[in-house]
Scaffold this motif. Structure first.
Motif, short mmCIF file in Angstrom:
data_model
loop_
_atom_site.label_atom_id
_atom_site.label_comp_id
_atom_site.label_asym_id
_atom_site.label_seq_id
_atom_site.Cartn_x
_atom_site.Cartn_y
_atom_site.Cartn_z
N ALA A 1 -0.09 6.85 -12.64
CA ALA A 1 -0.96 6.52 -13.16
C ALA A 1 -1.28 5.94 -12.21
CB ALA A 1 -1.31 6.84 -14.94
N GLY A 2 -0.56 4.53 -12.22
CA GLY A 2 -0.75 3.60 -11.84
C GLY A 2 -0.28 3.10 -12.19
N VAL B 1 9.81 -14.41 -6.04
CA VAL B 1 10.41 -16.03 -6.34
C VAL B 1 10.09 -17.29 -5.42
CG1 VAL B 1 12.03 -17.49 -6.88
CG2 VAL B 1 12.62 -15.88 -7.40
N VAL B 2 9.46 -16.87 -4.09
CA VAL B 2 9.35 -17.40 -2.52
C VAL B 2 7.40 -16.97 -3.16
CG1 VAL B 2 8.75 -17.91 -0.11
CG2 VAL B 2 11.18 -16.43 -1.30
N ASP B 3 7.09 -15.99 -3.18
CA ASP B 3 5.39 -16.48 -3.36
C ASP B 3 4.85 -16.76 -4.49
OD1 ASP B 3 5.56 -14.93 -0.90
OD2 ASP B 3 6.17 -13.11 -1.47
N ALA B 4 5.81 -16.39 -5.69
CA ALA B 4 5.45 -17.31 -7.51
C ALA B 4 4.09 -16.60 -7.35
CB ALA B 4 6.18 -18.85 -6.94
N TYR B 5 2.74 -17.58 -6.52
CA TYR B 5 1.87 -17.56 -7.20
C TYR B 5 0.30 -17.33 -6.36
CZ TYR B 5 3.33 -19.48 -12.43
OH TYR B 5 3.76 -19.07 -13.22
N THR B 6 1.21 -17.19 -5.25
CA THR B 6 0.22 -16.03 -4.19
C THR B 6 0.30 -14.78 -4.35
OG1 THR B 6 0.87 -18.66 -2.83
CG2 THR B 6 0.24 -16.28 -2.04
N ILE B 7 -1.55 -14.62 -5.06
CA ILE B 7 -1.18 -13.37 -5.38
C ILE B 7 -2.32 -12.34 -4.02
CG2 ILE B 7 -1.72 -11.27 -7.02
CD1 ILE B 7 -0.99 -13.59 -9.67
N PRO B 8 -1.65 -11.66 -3.36
CA PRO B 8 -2.69 -10.66 -2.54
C PRO B 8 -3.62 -9.81 -3.47
CG PRO B 8 -0.66 -9.15 -2.20
CD PRO B 8 -0.33 -10.79 -3.62
N ALA B 9 -5.10 -9.61 -2.88
CA ALA B 9 -5.76 -8.25 -3.95
C ALA B 9 -5.74 -7.21 -2.17
CB ALA B 9 -7.23 -8.87 -3.93
N ASP B 10 -4.76 -6.28 -2.53
CA ASP B 10 -5.02 -5.21 -2.07
C ASP B 10 -5.90 -3.63 -2.18
OD1 ASP B 10 -3.42 -6.94 0.13
OD2 ASP B 10 -1.59 -6.05 -1.07
N LYS B 11 -6.22 -3.37 -0.93
CA LYS B 11 -6.84 -1.90 -1.48
C LYS B 11 -5.66 -1.02 -1.36
CE LYS B 11 -8.72 -0.13 2.53
NZ LYS B 11 -8.89 0.35 3.72
N HIS B 12 -6.09 -0.91 -2.80
CA HIS B 12 -4.49 0.26 -2.67
C HIS B 12 -5.29 1.97 -3.20
CE1 HIS B 12 -1.24 -2.42 -4.06
NE2 HIS B 12 -2.42 -3.83 -4.43
N VAL B 13 -4.29 2.57 -3.71
CA VAL B 13 -5.25 3.98 -3.35
C VAL B 13 -4.59 4.81 -4.60
CG1 VAL B 13 -4.03 4.22 -1.10
CG2 VAL B 13 -2.30 4.89 -3.40
N LEU B 14 -4.19 3.57 -5.50
CA LEU B 14 -4.65 4.14 -6.92
C LEU B 14 -4.57 2.84 -8.26
CD1 LEU B 14 -1.22 4.93 -8.31
CD2 LEU B 14 -1.22 3.29 -6.95
N ILE C 1 0.76 -1.65 0.22
CA ILE C 1 -0.15 -0.18 0.16
C ILE C 1 0.75 1.32 0.01
CG2 ILE C 1 -2.00 1.63 1.35
CD1 ILE C 1 -2.44 -1.58 0.05
N ALA C 2 2.35 1.62 0.92
CA ALA C 2 2.50 2.73 1.32
C ALA C 2 3.86 2.25 -0.60
CB ALA C 2 3.46 2.20 2.17
N LYS C 3 3.46 1.36 -1.66
CA LYS C 3 4.08 1.22 -2.78
C LYS C 3 3.00 2.45 -3.39
CE LYS C 3 6.44 -2.92 -2.29
NZ LYS C 3 6.93 -4.38 -3.56
N GLY C 4 2.10 1.74 -2.99
CA GLY C 4 0.86 2.89 -4.08
C GLY C 4 0.88 4.81 -3.67
#
Length: 503
Positions: free
Chosen positions: A166-167, A174-187, A154-157
């Motif tokens: 713009a986005g 490499v460690v997280d690979a295909y485990t993808i979080p869905a975060d509440k981004h600011v942009l 979130i801080a990156k955003g």
């Protein structure tokens, strides 16, 4: 700890049957190899078990490191985390037409899918989008931020947004690979897998060496439930076994939904939390443990007289070991996951209601187990909440603890055998016959006696014995298999994990 036990006592008075505990799962939880007489969760959970309360505990978020799990006491259900077949889709479309699916909880409806210049933050002095972009103009551009666990996504955003971006695209490591979080981004943003992130980097690097300029946009597709997705898979962060405290018990016990779960969550960004969102999308084994508590509550409502061990057995012996494509459950790299990632498998609530056979245990059995592990009388007394003399107990080690799984340590050279006793209780049809089926671990011989169990009434108990022995000098220090008791209506599965040792 005294507060926890007092809380459990109050819960009993209020008629509570199921408890989910997630302490010990976070990154600041401390050592994961504490003996049970000093890890407070184990002691408190034993108190609950003595009172007939079922306890599920988060395995921890230290995965995928080996032997990283917390809360591995045999009297609790230790729960790992899995993905689900739902994504909150944010698709990256590159200028040359390639589309790469990512996720983002922030789904702006007014973001136009026009192509924007695409830049790599990794080519500046700020590859992780941590703060101000000093050497690169990101205004009006889509920025690819590289992985760094020390920098909050979130801080990156916020950093990209403050610089006029713009986005943002975040790539997994490499460690997280295909485990993808869905975060509440600011942009407008999309979080993509490591592989897809590398594709994007290659696209930018290729066009950057030519006269063409790389571009990208993000297309927001909302909630997507897709059968083509490999699910469930084991989450990258989900802690793995074997347990450092009890290597003779397979842990984690089970996996359940723990990635991108909708959960109650007062906002940390608003002083008056009542004015902020009360729900958020969260990932962690602390999300999967409550799922299993819910399943336990479902079973308890159907079988109010069942003990916590019977409920646990029903969950473990009916678990799924394949995903919804019929393939073995995979890890975060989409490779076949082993038992120390999945435990017995992925929870299947509908099957757990009617398991056919169950393995029961009492608090006294756990005390015998602790005594067999050479815990002192004082240490066992701390756990048992009463003065205990191990001399008064038959010492039942892991081989004879009536657990719904079998874990063996066999010497490759001594060629010694290990024998296990298990007792099953018929909770299915009064008159039923079960025949054993065995999938032997590689290089290990498994003999089960008797091979048929005949029941004539409900709650009837039957003993059987399992003998493990090395039958070859095959390579590898570990092997896994399973045994199944099969009737006309039920399929009761117990995983077998075997360590091949040389000492």
């Amino acid at each position: 700890m005294s507060d926890i036990i007092a809380g459990l006592d109050a819960a009993v008075e209020d008629g509570v049957d199921i408890i989910s505990l997630s302490m010990g799962a976070g990154p600041d939880a401390g050592a994961r190899s504490m003996e049970y007489y000093v890890d407070p969760i184990a002691i408190s959970a034993f108190a609950a078990t003595q009172k007939g309360i079922f306890v599920s505990c988060a395995a921890g978020n230290y995965g995928p490191s080996k032997s990283s799990l917390s809360n591995g006491a045999p009297w609790v259900l230790t729960v790992g985390a899995s993905t689900i077949d739902r994504s909150i889709r944010a698709t990256v479309r590159l200028g040359e037409g390639t589309e790469l699916d990512g996720e983002s909880l922030y789904q702006p409806k007014d973001f136009k899918p026009d192509q924007h210049p695409l830049v790599l933050a990794g080519l500046t002095d700020n590859p992780y989008c941590k703060g101000p972009f000093n050497n690169t103009d990101v205004k009006g551009k889509v920025v690819l931020c590289e992985p760094n666990g020390k920098v909050n996504d979130i801080a990156k955003g916020r950093a990209v947004n403050e610089a006029g971006g713009a986005g943002m695209i975040i790539m997994n490591d490499v460690v997280d690979a295909y485990t993808i979080p869905a975060d509440k981004h600011v942009l407008p943003a999309s979080h993509v897998s490591c592989v897809d992130g590398l594709i994007i980097k290659s696209y930018v690097a290729y066009l950057g060496s030519s006269t063409n300029n790389p571009t990208a946009t993000i297309i927001f597709k909302g909630t997507v439930i897709e059968n083509s997705t490999r699910a469930p898979t084991v989450a990258s962060f989900s802690s793995r076994g074997p347990s450092q405290v009890s290597e003779d018990i397979l842990k984690p016990d089970i996996i359940g939904p723990g990635v991108n779960v909708l959960a109650a969550w007062p906002s940390d960004d608003i002083e008056d939390a009542s004015q902020g969102p009360t729900f958020n999308i969260i990932s962690g084994t602390s999300m999967s443990a409550p799922h299993l508590s819910g399943v336990a509550a479902l079973i308890k409502s159907a079988h109010p007289d069942w003990s916590p061990a019977m409920i646990k057995s029903a969950i473990l012996t009916t678990a799924d070991k394949v995903d919804h494509h019929g393939k073995p459950i995979a890890d975060q790299n989409l490779n076949r996951a082993n038992l120390f990632a999945t435990g017995a498998g992925h929870v299947n609530p509908s099957k757990a209601i009617d398991p056919g056979l169950v393995y029961d245990l009492s608090p006294e059995n756990y005390i015998s187990y602790l005594c067999a592990k050479n815990y002192s009388d004082d240490n066992v007394s701390v756990i048992a909440h009463k003065t205990t003399r191990c001399a008064d107990y038959q010492k039942d080690g892991g081989s004879d603890l009536n657990y719904p799984s079998i874990t063996g340590h066999l010497n490759l050279y001594a060629r010694l055998v290990q024998k296990y006793k298990r007792t099953v209780t018929n909770v299915g049809e009064a008159s039923s016959n079960y025949k054993v089926e065995i999938h032997e671990p590689r290089g290990v011989s498994v003999v089960v006696e008797p091979q048929i169990l005949q029941f004539s009434q409900v709650n009837e108990k039957k003993d059987y014995f399992v003998t493990l022995s090395i039958n070859s000098s095959t390579k590898g220090s570990y092997a896994e298999g399973e045994l199944r008791w099969v009737s006309d209506k039920h399929f009761v599965r117990s995983p077998i994990s075997v360590f091949k040792v040389t000492r």
